[in-house]
Design a protein around this motif. Structure first.
Motif, PDB file in Angstrom:
ATOM      1  N   SER A   1       0.855  -1.189   0.000  1.00 47.16           N
ATOM      2  CA  SER A   1       0.000   0.000   0.000  1.00 47.16           C
ATOM      3  C   SER A   1       0.891   1.239   0.000  1.00 47.16           C
TER       4      SER A   1
ATOM      5  N   THR B   1       3.743   8.223  -6.615  1.00 46.22           N
ATOM      6  CA  THR B   1       3.560   6.782  -6.638  1.00 46.22           C
ATOM      7  C   THR B   1       4.068   6.226  -7.961  1.00 46.22           C
TER       8      THR B   1
ATOM      9  N   ASP C   1       2.032   0.230  -8.637  1.00 47.67           N
ATOM     10  CA  ASP C   1       1.191  -0.149  -7.504  1.00 47.67           C
ATOM     11  C   ASP C   1       1.990  -0.550  -6.274  1.00 47.67           C
ATOM     12  N   SER C   2       3.311  -0.569  -6.398  1.00 49.74           N
ATOM     13  CA  SER C   2       4.088  -1.109  -5.278  1.00 49.74           C
ATOM     14  C   SER C   2       5.352  -0.326  -4.965  1.00 49.74           C
TER      15      SER C   2
ATOM     16  N   LEU D   1      -5.024   4.986 -13.613  1.00 52.01           N
ATOM     17  CA  LEU D   1      -4.238   3.848 -13.153  1.00 52.01           C
ATOM     18  C   LEU D   1      -3.019   4.249 -12.332  1.00 52.01           C
TER      19      LEU D   1
END
Length: 329
Positions: free
Chosen positions: A66, A89, A92-93, A270
């Motif tokens: 997260s 970011t 996603d990781s 996304l």
């Protein structure tokens, strides 16, 4: 579809005509407002330069389930309270943290704090440094690249069209595109990175292509000016802009759709922020380039040429011929 085809035919024959040249004072006023507005944006929302231009430290935390950005900001503040952290970011990781230049000790402490904040192994945190000298070199090379591009554009257009006035109109159109695009970029709060600079040069190339196509039609039409065509110089220029209008719209739509998909779906929805720099500049610049060609470069070229003695005399004969024939001037 049939109506669109008929509309295109009417534009090409002159049956339907948009006054690009006839209402150029209005278009120039709108262009001036847009340019001045874009130039004033950095006064209220300063342009953010990426670490590649300013220099500084960069940390990347990988292997996250997260990627909470607030954890990174808090971790940096605990080590260097005065530091300004820009957190983004990556996928996603992962999280990327950019700060002002730090010492070796501060870099190690921040890396440890980030690992603790996210609960990952210290090996998942990588640190890199970009010196101010390297950033200054990137800035200088970008400006040189822009200057060389504009100089070559002026020279090539002058040789191809055999008139420097087309070059002047095209260059002013390119500058218009660049200023408005950078203004929108600053207003959106995006950082100007090397990828954004590549995007700026890309949309300048697109704008140049669009302007060249329209100007080529302008040259073809103005060869027939005078008694042969029965048109004044301004009318021939305006007809050329209308004849290429549908092509300009189609080309712009085709170019904007995939870039818009990258920007809104990939970058915003996304979260692929690495694509946002170049996609935003190309998306905005492509739209502005189509507008600038038709509403700035074309009427400006007509203005520059209409004062020439040969053109004025030719237009006078056309108007006199219409008067004798009872046709409204």
């Amino acid at each position: 579809m049939a109506r669109m085809q008929q509309f295109g035919n009417d534009l090409y024959t002159g049956k339907t005509s948009f006054p690009f040249v006839g209402r150029r004072r209005l278009w120039f006023l709108i262009a001036a407002i847009l340019v001045i507005g874009a130039a004033l944006v950095p006064l209220f929302r300063p342009i953010q330069l990426s670490i590649e231009f300013t220099g500084g430290s960069q940390f990347t935390v990988s292997g996250l389930s997260s990627p909470d950005q607030s954890l990174a900001s808090d971790a940096v503040q605990t080590v260097v309270p005065d530091a300004t952290a820009r957190v983004t970011t990556v996928g996603d990781s992962a999280v990327r943290v950019q700060t002002d230049q730090m010492t070796n000790d501060e870099t190690q402490d921040v890396s440890a704090a980030l690992a603790d904040a996210y609960g990952v192994s210290p090996s998942e945190v990588t640190a890199s440094f970009i010196g101010a000298t390297w950033g200054a070199d990137v800035t200088r090379q970008s400006l040189w690249g822009l200057a060389i591009f504009l100089a070559l554009t002026f020279l090539i257009l002058a040789l191809y069209f055999r008139t420097w006035k087309m070059s002047v109109a095209a260059i002013i159109g390119l500058v218009d595109v660049l200023i408005i695009t950078v203004g929108v970029y600053a207003l959106a709060g995006f950082e100007i990175s090397p990828a954004a600079v590549i995007g700026f040069l890309t949309i300048l190339s697109y704008s140049l292509y669009d302007t060249t196509v329209v100007f080529d039609k302008v040259r073809e039409n103005t060869r027939e000016d005078g008694e042969i065509s029965g048109r004044t110089f301004g009318e021939s220029v305006n007809l050329a802009a209308n004849q290429t209008l549908i092509r300009s719209i189609n080309t712009t739509v085709v170019a904007v759709l995939p870039v818009g998909a990258i920007l809104f779906i990939g970058a915003i929805w996304l979260g692929a922020r690495t694509l946002s720099d170049i996609s935003l500049s190309i998306f905005v610049g492509t739209i502005v380039a189509a507008y600038s060609t038709l509403f700035v470069a074309v009427p400006l070229y007509a203005l520059l040429r209409e004062g020439e003695p040969v053109v004025k005399e030719r237009d006078r004969r056309v108007v006199e011929a219409r008067t004798r024939a009872g046709v409204p001037a």
